[in-house]
Scaffold this motif. Structure first.
Motif, short mmCIF file in Angstrom:
data_model
loop_
_atom_site.label_atom_id
_atom_site.label_comp_id
_atom_site.label_asym_id
_atom_site.label_seq_id
_atom_site.Cartn_x
_atom_site.Cartn_y
_atom_site.Cartn_z
N ALA A 117 -68.96 46.80 21.73
CA ALA A 117 -69.85 45.64 21.71
C ALA A 117 -71.29 46.12 21.83
CB ALA A 117 -69.51 44.71 22.86
N SER A 130 -74.11 33.26 16.29
CA SER A 130 -72.70 33.30 16.65
C SER A 130 -72.40 32.11 17.54
CB SER A 130 -72.39 34.59 17.41
OG SER A 130 -72.63 35.69 16.59
N THR A 161 -66.85 34.22 17.44
CA THR A 161 -66.54 34.45 18.85
C THR A 161 -65.61 33.36 19.35
OG1 THR A 161 -68.46 33.18 19.64
CG2 THR A 161 -68.79 35.54 19.24
N LEU A 175 -62.26 40.00 18.13
CA LEU A 175 -62.79 38.68 18.45
C LEU A 175 -63.50 38.75 19.80
CD1 LEU A 175 -62.81 35.78 17.30
CD2 LEU A 175 -60.68 35.38 18.54
N PRO A 176 -64.83 38.80 19.78
CA PRO A 176 -65.56 38.84 21.05
C PRO A 176 -65.37 37.55 21.84
CG PRO A 176 -66.96 39.55 19.23
CD PRO A 176 -65.72 38.96 18.64
N VAL A 190 -67.01 35.14 24.60
CA VAL A 190 -68.33 34.81 25.13
C VAL A 190 -68.21 33.52 25.94
CG1 VAL A 190 -70.71 34.28 24.51
CG2 VAL A 190 -69.41 35.87 23.12
N VAL A 197 -63.71 41.82 24.48
CA VAL A 197 -63.24 41.68 23.10
C VAL A 197 -61.71 41.64 23.12
CG1 VAL A 197 -63.11 42.78 20.82
CG2 VAL A 197 -65.24 42.89 22.14
N LEU A 245 -74.33 39.26 23.98
CA LEU A 245 -73.75 39.90 22.81
C LEU A 245 -74.65 39.69 21.60
CD1 LEU A 245 -71.18 41.34 21.65
CD2 LEU A 245 -70.41 39.06 21.01
N LEU A 295 -70.87 37.34 13.76
CA LEU A 295 -69.62 37.41 14.50
C LEU A 295 -69.01 36.04 14.74
CD1 LEU A 295 -70.71 39.90 17.30
CD2 LEU A 295 -69.42 40.43 15.23
N PHE A 341 -71.45 37.82 27.45
CA PHE A 341 -70.38 38.61 26.86
C PHE A 341 -69.34 38.94 27.93
CE2 PHE A 341 -68.85 43.00 25.96
CZ PHE A 341 -67.98 42.66 24.94
N PRO A 369 -68.98 29.78 19.58
CA PRO A 369 -67.55 29.68 19.84
C PRO A 369 -66.88 28.79 18.80
CG PRO A 369 -68.86 28.99 21.75
CD PRO A 369 -69.80 29.23 20.62
#
Length: 180
Positions: free
Chosen positions: A112, A146, A22, A44-45, A47, A56, A120, A20, A53, A148
């Motif tokens: 999610a 994952s 994020t 786009l999650p 975090v 989204v 997440l 993912l 989490f 950012p």
């Protein structure tokens, strides 16, 4: 279990996407849109820096809340788009029908996937379900975690409009944007 196992007998972990992209809640709405466009994704999650989490942001939310009132509104944080309601999430060991019911009740095309610590670990989308139903390949996790986004994009606007600088009109090959 393999692809011949009926979809309703599989767990979320067997079908979900784990690789993912994020974003943090402090990033701008413009950054979220750019990441989604560049990565060709629809979800786009969000975090936190600590890894929690938060929700989204999807293409539908971005389109519905987009304001073209100037660059300032596009710089508002993604946090502003997150719903105040409880987060839609399931566990990796949950059966597919449980996740599908959660998606239907929330009227979304994703859910999610979190662990017991609310971290997440994946995302299950309608695309994942259709892929599994059609006997497509099982998503393989990538070795990287994952994370950012690691860059920030900001629009560059000229300090003066070309009409205010007659020399720019005389020399169209010259830029009107001065280096800062």
């Amino acid at each position: 279990m393999n692809a011949r196992t009926p979809l309703e007998a599989r767990t979320v972990a067997q079908v979900m996407t784990t690789d993912l992209l994020t974003i943090t809640p402090e990033e701008s709405v413009l950054m979220a849109w750019e990441l989604m466009c560049q990565a060709r994704i629809h979800h786009l999650p969000v975090v936190s820096a600590e890894g929690s989490f938060m929700g989204v942001v999807d293409a539908q939310i971005l389109m519905a809340t987009w304001e073209s009132a100037g660059p300032g509104r596009a710089r508002r944080p993604v946090r502003d788009l997150l719903p105040g309601s409880p987060l839609l999430a399931v566990l990796a060991d949950d059966p597919i029908p449980t996740a599908a019911r959660a998606m239907l009740s929330a009227n979304t095309d994703y859910v999610a996937v979190i662990d017991d610590d609310r971290t997440l670990i994946g995302l299950l989308t309608a695309h994942d379900l259709i892929n599994a139903l059609a006997g497509g390949p099982t998503p393989q996790p990538h070795p990287r975690p994952s994370m950012p986004s690691l860059y920030r994009m900001e629009p560059v606007l000229p300090k003066h409009r070309p009409a205010e600088r007659p020399e720019a009109m005389a020399h169209p090959s010259r830029t009107v944007i001065s280096p800062d």
